[in-house]
Design an enzyme around this catalytic site. Structure first.
Site, PDB file in Angstrom:
ATOM      1  N   HIS A  63       0.933  -1.164  -0.118  1.00  0.00           N
ATOM      2  CA  HIS A  63       0.110   0.116   0.137  1.00  0.00           C
ATOM      3  C   HIS A  63       0.846   1.208   0.162  1.00  0.00           C
ATOM      4  O   HIS A  63       1.819   1.465   0.710  1.00  0.00           O
ATOM      5  CB  HIS A  63      -1.009   0.045   1.308  1.00  0.00           C
ATOM      6  CG  HIS A  63      -1.656   1.129   1.335  1.00  0.00           C
ATOM      7  ND1 HIS A  63      -1.956   1.955   2.487  1.00  0.00           N
ATOM      8  CD2 HIS A  63      -2.466   1.975   0.435  1.00  0.00           C
ATOM      9  CE1 HIS A  63      -2.936   2.823   2.249  1.00  0.00           C
ATOM     10  NE2 HIS A  63      -3.091   2.816   1.063  1.00  0.00           N
TER      11      HIS A  63
HETATM   12 CA    CA Z   1       0.545  -0.313  -4.379  1.00  0.00          CA
END
Ligand code: CA
Ligand code: ZLM
Ligand code: ZN
Length: 380
Positions: free
Chosen positions: A181
């Site tokens: 992320h």
């Molecule tokens: Ca990513």
């Protein structure tokens, strides 16, 4: 052997300083700056250097770092060394999140300001119109926070570049296809509608950094200007490309960014030492080709990628796509480090055969629909 594609772009710049590839995070640490050297040798081995503007990059200045990072933190980074770190008072290592992931290795500050300086140089070429596309494979360190390092990242070159681009660009789109992320970039622009952040990543609440669930969508002015696409292990080429295009096409059409930053973390490839997806090099590259096809100025950075022979193949292939040059499949004969690429010596080894795809058709269709519902908010 190398040929002009129909979409050859003369205004592509390549920003690199070979010094960044000489640093070592430490024995057995998965992040290997040496992968940048492998990449640069393949890029020049194919002759791609002849079709781009090349810039040897400089270090970011302290003032430039302070556009995002706190004074406390930069003071600490610029002063601490492997020798002094052991003598620091207890608590200060915890305070600044120093440990196995982000060790204080010899020259780590010089390394950090070099990769950040390269992204800043690239953003400057986009701002003054000298480049349509600017590439810095040494950048893309998306986890660094205002006052702490995280996940192998000490300074956040992406956030610094976006801040620079915001001087003249009303709307910046950030796209993150690293398997992790893009938390540092999302957090920095969580409350503004002038930067839209989208990250595709593995998510189960545990996989590093633990954030990036679908419900993180931005807040106050920035509500609906962050999008997270959480995925399960083993996603394959067709599923990923389908989802990526199905989300990015309406997103770009609705948001109308004036500049795009794409983070091309190579740890979303199959056979990555830290990753768990099944993507092949052509599929990852297809995501870059698709974004390029919108004809919006682009800053392209690297990121993760822990199987160096595949990282370098990927970023070489993507350099070809971005410059619009077609590369033959067989790797350059006379390149140093050729032995790293055997036994196939191909630009596209098979990487998509390792993990079971835990993303069912039904799950992916559901993800796609929920993303489209979110994007609809942009039209008001
Ligand atoms: Ca990513
Ligand atoms: N331990 N050595 C992606 C950043 C991923 C946090 C679990 C550290 C490792 C990993 C470091 C040699 C990007 C976590 C891991 C061990 C707490 C992560 C040093 C092996 C080693 O052998 C290793 C002593 C090290 C680090 C594995 N760390 C694997 N995964 C993640 C960070 C960065 O790709 O997104 C962008 C560049 N860290 O999972 C722990 C929870 C620290
Ligand atoms: Zn990563």
């Amino acid at each position: 052997k190398i040929e002009f594609g129909t979409d050859y772009s003369p205004d592509v710049s390549y920003h690199f300083n070979s010094k960044v590839s000489e640093f070592h995070y430490g024995v057995r640490h998965p992040m290997k700056p040496f992968r940048l050297m492998l990449t640069d040798h393949l890029v020049s081995g194919y002759g791609l250097h002849n079709y781009m503007d090349l810039y040897e990059t400089r270090a970011a200045s302290r003032e430039e770092l302070l556009e995002f990072h706190s004074k406390d933190y930069i003071d600490f980074l610029s002063k601490v060394t492997p020798d002094t770190v052991s003598k620091l008072p207890r608590g200060s290592l915890e305070k600044f999140n120093i440990g196995d992931d982000c060790p204080i290795f010899q020259g780590f500050y010089d390394y950090s300001v070099l990769y950040a300086g390269a992204s800043l140089d690239a953003s400057r070429k986009l701002l003054n119109g000298q480049s349509e596309i600017a590439i810095n494979w040494s950048g893309g360190l998306h986890h660094a926070k205002k006052s702490s390092p995280s996940g192998f990242c000490y300074v956040n070159d992406i956030v610094l570049s976006i801040i620079n681009l915001l001087r003249f660009h009303p709307r910046v789109l950030y796209i993150d296809i690293d398997i992790h992320h893009g938390d540092g970039v999302q957090e920095a622009f969580y409350t503004t509608d002038r930067v839209f952040t989208v990250s595709f990543h593995k998510y189960n609440g545990e996989f590093f950094p633990g954030t990036g669930n679908f419900d993180e969508l931005g807040c106050s002015e920035g509500k609906h200007f962050a999008l997270n696409v959480p995925l399960e292990d083993g996603i394959d080429d067709d599923s990923y490309i389908n989802l990526f295009k199905g989300v990015m096409d309406p997103l770009i059409t609705s948001y109308k960014p004036t500049v795009i930053i794409q983070q091309c973390g190579a740890d979303s490839l199959g056979h990555d030492r830290l990753g768990c997806f099944n993507l092949n090099i052509k599929a990852h590259g297809e995501c870059v080709k698709f974004i390029k096809s919108f004809g919006i100025p682009m800053l392209v950075v690297g990121g993760g990628g822990y199987t160096p022979r595949n990282v370098s193949r990927l970023w070489t292939y993507e350099t070809g796509i971005l410059s619009g040059m077609i590369l033959p499949e067989s790797l350059p004969e006379d390149s140093p480090f050729r032995e790293w690429f055997g036994p196939d010596y191909s630009l596209y080894p098979t990487l998509g055969d390792l993990y079971e795809n835990k993303n069912s058709k039904k799950f992916l269709e559901n993800v796609r629909i929920r993303c489209l519902e979110r994007i609809r908010y942009l039209q008001g």
